[in-house]
Write an enzyme that holds these catalytic residues in place. Structure first.
Site, PDB file in Angstrom:
ATOM      1  N   ASP A 210       4.006 -23.034  20.628  1.00 54.77           N
ATOM      2  CA  ASP A 210       4.083 -23.549  19.259  1.00 54.77           C
ATOM      3  C   ASP A 210       5.545 -23.739  18.868  1.00 54.77           C
ATOM      4  O   ASP A 210       6.214 -22.803  18.440  1.00 54.77           O
ATOM      5  CB  ASP A 210       3.372 -22.627  18.264  1.00 54.77           C
ATOM      6  CG  ASP A 210       3.380 -23.204  16.844  1.00 54.77           C
ATOM      7  OD1 ASP A 210       4.141 -24.165  16.592  1.00 54.77           O
ATOM      8  OD2 ASP A 210       2.637 -22.698  15.994  1.00 54.77           O
TER       9      ASP A 210
ATOM     10  N   GLY B 270       1.927 -17.552  12.252  1.00 49.68           N
ATOM     11  CA  GLY B 270       0.746 -16.768  11.892  1.00 49.68           C
ATOM     12  C   GLY B 270       0.106 -16.130  13.120  1.00 49.68           C
ATOM     13  O   GLY B 270      -0.306 -14.961  13.096  1.00 49.68           O
TER      14      GLY B 270
ATOM     15  N   ILE C 217       9.921 -18.736   9.006  1.00 49.68           N
ATOM     16  CA  ILE C 217       8.885 -17.698   8.902  1.00 49.68           C
ATOM     17  C   ILE C 217       8.253 -17.477  10.268  1.00 49.68           C
ATOM     18  O   ILE C 217       8.375 -18.310  11.177  1.00 49.68           O
ATOM     19  CB  ILE C 217       7.802 -18.070   7.862  1.00 49.68           C
ATOM     20  CG1 ILE C 217       7.016 -19.321   8.293  1.00 49.68           C
ATOM     21  CG2 ILE C 217       8.439 -18.289   6.494  1.00 49.68           C
ATOM     22  CD1 ILE C 217       5.822 -19.639   7.393  1.00 49.68           C
TER      23      ILE C 217
ATOM     24  N   HIS D  63       9.510 -22.284  12.285  1.00 51.68           N
ATOM     25  CA  HIS D  63       9.745 -20.916  12.755  1.00 51.68           C
ATOM     26  C   HIS D  63      11.147 -20.721  13.341  1.00 51.68           C
ATOM     27  O   HIS D  63      11.438 -19.655  13.870  1.00 51.68           O
ATOM     28  CB  HIS D  63       8.677 -20.549  13.786  1.00 51.68           C
ATOM     29  CG  HIS D  63       7.292 -20.842  13.313  1.00 51.68           C
ATOM     30  ND1 HIS D  63       6.743 -20.218  12.218  1.00 51.68           N
ATOM     31  CD2 HIS D  63       6.347 -21.724  13.752  1.00 51.68           C
ATOM     32  CE1 HIS D  63       5.525 -20.690  12.004  1.00 51.68           C
ATOM     33  NE2 HIS D  63       5.261 -21.604  12.919  1.00 51.68           N
TER      34      HIS D  63
HETATM   35  C1  HDC Z   1      -2.815 -28.976  15.238  1.00 53.72           C
HETATM   36  C2  HDC Z   1      -1.851 -27.909  14.843  1.00 53.72           C
HETATM   37  C3  HDC Z   1      -1.619 -27.797  13.430  1.00 53.72           C
HETATM   38  C4  HDC Z   1      -0.552 -26.816  13.046  1.00 53.72           C
HETATM   39  C5  HDC Z   1      -1.098 -25.399  12.921  1.00 53.72           C
HETATM   40  C6  HDC Z   1      -0.147 -24.454  12.293  1.00 53.72           C
HETATM   41  C7  HDC Z   1       1.088 -24.247  13.152  1.00 53.72           C
HETATM   42  C8  HDC Z   1       1.826 -22.948  12.854  1.00 53.72           C
HETATM   43  O1  HDC Z   1       3.097 -23.038  13.491  1.00 53.72           O
HETATM   44  C9  HDC Z   1       1.987 -22.743  11.358  1.00 53.72           C
HETATM   45  C10 HDC Z   1       2.136 -21.326  11.013  1.00 53.72           C
HETATM   46  O2  HDC Z   1       2.026 -20.427  11.793  1.00 53.72           O
HETATM   47  S1  HDC Z   1       2.431 -21.001   9.323  1.00 53.72           S
HETATM   48  C11 HDC Z   1       2.575 -19.219   9.271  1.00 53.72           C
HETATM   49  C12 HDC Z   1       1.269 -18.522   9.062  1.00 53.72           C
HETATM   50  N1  HDC Z   1       0.666 -18.800   7.790  1.00 53.72           N
HETATM   51  C13 HDC Z   1       1.191 -18.330   6.647  1.00 53.72           C
HETATM   52  O3  HDC Z   1       2.232 -17.707   6.622  1.00 53.72           O
HETATM   53  C14 HDC Z   1       0.421 -18.611   5.367  1.00 53.72           C
HETATM   54  C15 HDC Z   1       0.506 -17.444   4.431  1.00 53.72           C
HETATM   55  N2  HDC Z   1      -0.291 -17.688   3.246  1.00 53.72           N
HETATM   56  C16 HDC Z   1       0.212 -18.154   2.090  1.00 53.72           C
HETATM   57  O4  HDC Z   1       1.423 -18.369   1.990  1.00 53.72           O
HETATM   58  C17 HDC Z   1      -0.744 -18.398   0.968  1.00 53.72           C
HETATM   59  O5  HDC Z   1      -1.894 -17.634   1.166  1.00 53.72           O
HETATM   60  C18 HDC Z   1      -1.181 -19.892   0.858  1.00 53.72           C
HETATM   61  C19 HDC Z   1       0.069 -20.745   0.524  1.00 53.72           C
HETATM   62  C20 HDC Z   1      -1.825 -20.371   2.154  1.00 53.72           C
HETATM   63  C21 HDC Z   1      -2.199 -20.017  -0.258  1.00 53.72           C
HETATM   64  O6  HDC Z   1      -1.665 -19.464  -1.417  1.00 53.72           O
HETATM   65  P1  HDC Z   1      -1.935 -20.158  -2.832  1.00 53.72           P
HETATM   66  O7  HDC Z   1      -1.438 -21.547  -2.819  1.00 53.72           O
HETATM   67  O8  HDC Z   1      -1.417 -19.226  -3.889  1.00 53.72           O
HETATM   68  O9  HDC Z   1      -3.513 -20.271  -2.848  1.00 53.72           O
HETATM   69  P2  HDC Z   1      -4.537 -19.455  -3.748  1.00 53.72           P
HETATM   70  O10 HDC Z   1      -4.375 -19.842  -5.186  1.00 53.72           O
HETATM   71  O11 HDC Z   1      -4.476 -18.009  -3.390  1.00 53.72           O
HETATM   72  O12 HDC Z   1      -5.942 -20.002  -3.219  1.00 53.72           O
HETATM   73  C22 HDC Z   1      -6.299 -21.364  -3.443  1.00 53.72           C
HETATM   74  C23 HDC Z   1      -7.534 -21.640  -2.620  1.00 53.72           C
HETATM   75  O13 HDC Z   1      -7.196 -21.663  -1.237  1.00 53.72           O
HETATM   76  C24 HDC Z   1      -7.916 -20.653  -0.510  1.00 53.72           C
HETATM   77  N3  HDC Z   1      -6.963 -20.031   0.410  1.00 53.72           N
HETATM   78  C25 HDC Z   1      -5.931 -19.243   0.067  1.00 53.72           C
HETATM   79  N4  HDC Z   1      -5.264 -18.862   1.158  1.00 53.72           N
HETATM   80  C26 HDC Z   1      -5.911 -19.409   2.216  1.00 53.72           C
HETATM   81  C27 HDC Z   1      -5.696 -19.347   3.610  1.00 53.72           C
HETATM   82  N5  HDC Z   1      -4.701 -18.625   4.138  1.00 53.72           N
HETATM   83  N6  HDC Z   1      -6.537 -20.015   4.412  1.00 53.72           N
HETATM   84  C28 HDC Z   1      -7.582 -20.726   3.897  1.00 53.72           C
HETATM   85  N7  HDC Z   1      -7.836 -20.815   2.558  1.00 53.72           N
HETATM   86  C29 HDC Z   1      -6.999 -20.150   1.741  1.00 53.72           C
HETATM   87  C30 HDC Z   1      -8.392 -19.663  -1.560  1.00 53.72           C
HETATM   88  O14 HDC Z   1      -9.583 -19.009  -1.155  1.00 53.72           O
HETATM   89  C31 HDC Z   1      -8.587 -20.559  -2.766  1.00 53.72           C
HETATM   90  O15 HDC Z   1      -9.841 -21.220  -2.688  1.00 53.72           O
HETATM   91  P3  HDC Z   1     -11.040 -20.747  -3.681  1.00 53.72           P
HETATM   92  O16 HDC Z   1     -10.479 -20.814  -5.069  1.00 53.72           O
HETATM   93  O17 HDC Z   1     -12.115 -21.733  -3.413  1.00 53.72           O
HETATM   94  O18 HDC Z   1     -11.376 -19.345  -3.262  1.00 53.72           O
END
Ligand code: HDC
Length: 278
Positions: A182, A205, A202, A187
């Site tokens: 990845d 994940g 960061i 990152h």
């Molecule tokens: C093909 C390849 C493609 C690439 C793949 C990826 C490649 C990688 O290199 C990328 C990574 O590794 S990124 C690093 C790992 N991920 C993270 O760090 C994300 C951390 N999470 C956040 O920051 C927030 O939860 C955040 C920002 C995710 C959400 O926070 P908020 O905006 O505050 O959302 P919130 O108001 O809490 O919720 C809104 C609705 O979204 C749903 N939700 C929240 N977090 C979720 C999550 N992590 N995954 C899925 N759904 C999520 C909530 O349930 C909510 O929906 P509902 O109201 O219907 O319940």
């Protein structure tokens, strides 16, 4: 339109044929910070179940592209949302397989789109080795008129956790983990990270996911073969070098856990299910 759910939902992605060796498994374990001989030496090597989620793209050197039928999103908007793997049998230290993937759902969260993929890895004789379900959270891509989908919350027991595990990560953890397929600049590249809304790069994940799964196995289980499945939501970002605190509750044949970095929840809705090992 960057997201067209009518095209995306149900779409089959191109198959990925892949193979892996001891060297890939050793590098993966090292990138999670492993120091134990059973993870870093080919003799008697035990394979962490989370290796399955990286094995198909392990040798990829280009940044990932978020481009599928009905989905075309800028990588800087994307965060890994959730990940689950079910390993039907303990993973071997080397092998070959084919990965079949479909887009299972696309949810419209208003401020974001959540794109859910399901994959199955099959050995050459057609045996299912493992299945995965994962989602990506595409910020700013909601509002296309789709269904909101489930919230997917896992109840955490109200009592104090049965075990608390502290796991340091390394300042160079993400640089190491990039070598596991990845190369998302999020990152490593401070400029890309800033443009994506973060003060610094960061951690992947899937690195947090692997580190925590390993920590729980080492603290509570007989070995990686005991894991049937592990699923979690990425609830907050982790910065390389932070220490992870994982609170674990025993609940029958599964463990429920929550991981924090400082006092921020970073893995929630996390369940590790146990296999009966004879
Ligand atoms: C093909 C390849 C493609 C690439 C793949 C990826 C490649 C990688 O290199 C990328 C990574 O590794 S990124 C690093 C790992 N991920 C993270 O760090 C994300 C951390 N999470 C956040 O920051 C927030 O939860 C955040 C920002 C995710 C959400 O926070 P908020 O905006 O505050 O959302 P919130 O108001 O809490 O919720 C809104 C609705 O979204 C749903 N939700 C929240 N977090 C979720 C999550 N992590 N995954 C899925 N759904 C999520 C909530 O349930 C909510 O929906 P509902 O109201 O219907 O319940």
């Amino acid at each position: 339109m960057p997201i067209d759910p009518d095209v995306a939902i149900g779409a089959e992605l191109p198959e990925i044929k892949f193979s892996w060796t001891h060297s890939d498994v050793l590098l993966y374990h090292l990138a999670l910070g492993a120091t134990e001989l059973r993870y870093v030496y080919e003799q008697g090597l035990r394979v962490l179940p989370t290796f399955g989620v990286v094995a198909p793209r392990f040798h990829e050197t280009a940044p990932p592209a978020v481009s599928f039928p009905g989905v075309d999103v800028d990588l800087a908007r994307v965060l890994h949302g959730t990940q689950e793997i079910t390993v039907h049998a303990a993973l071997p230290a080397e092998g070959e397989a084919v990965l079949r993937t479909r887009i299972a759902d696309v949810w419209d969260k208003g401020k974001a789109a959540v794109i859910v993929q399901e994959s199955t890895a099959l050995t050459p004789d057609g045996t299912a080795l493992y299945t995965t379900r994962s989602s990506i959270f595409a910020r700013g891509e909601g509002g296309f008129g789709g269904e909101r989908g489930p919230s997917g919350r896992v109840e955490v027991p109200e009592r104090e956790p049965d075990v608390v595990i502290e796991t340091p990560t390394l300042p160079q953890q993400a640089y190491l983990y990039r070598l596991c397929g990845d190369r998302n600049p999020l990152h490593a590249d401070p400029g890309f990270a800033r443009a994506a809304g973060f003060d610094q790069p960061i951690l992947h994940g899937l690195c947090t996911y692997g580190v925590v799964c390993k920590a729980v196995i080492d603290a509570l289980l007989d070995g990686p073969e005991q894991v049937l499945s592990f699923g979690a939501k990425f609830a907050g970002v982790v910065f390389p070098g932070e220490t992870l605190t994982t609170r674990v509750w025993r609940d029958g044949s599964q463990l429920v856990l929550t991981t924090f970095a400082a006092d921020r929840p970073v893995l929630t809705d996390a369940v590790l299910s146990l296999r009966d090992v004879p």
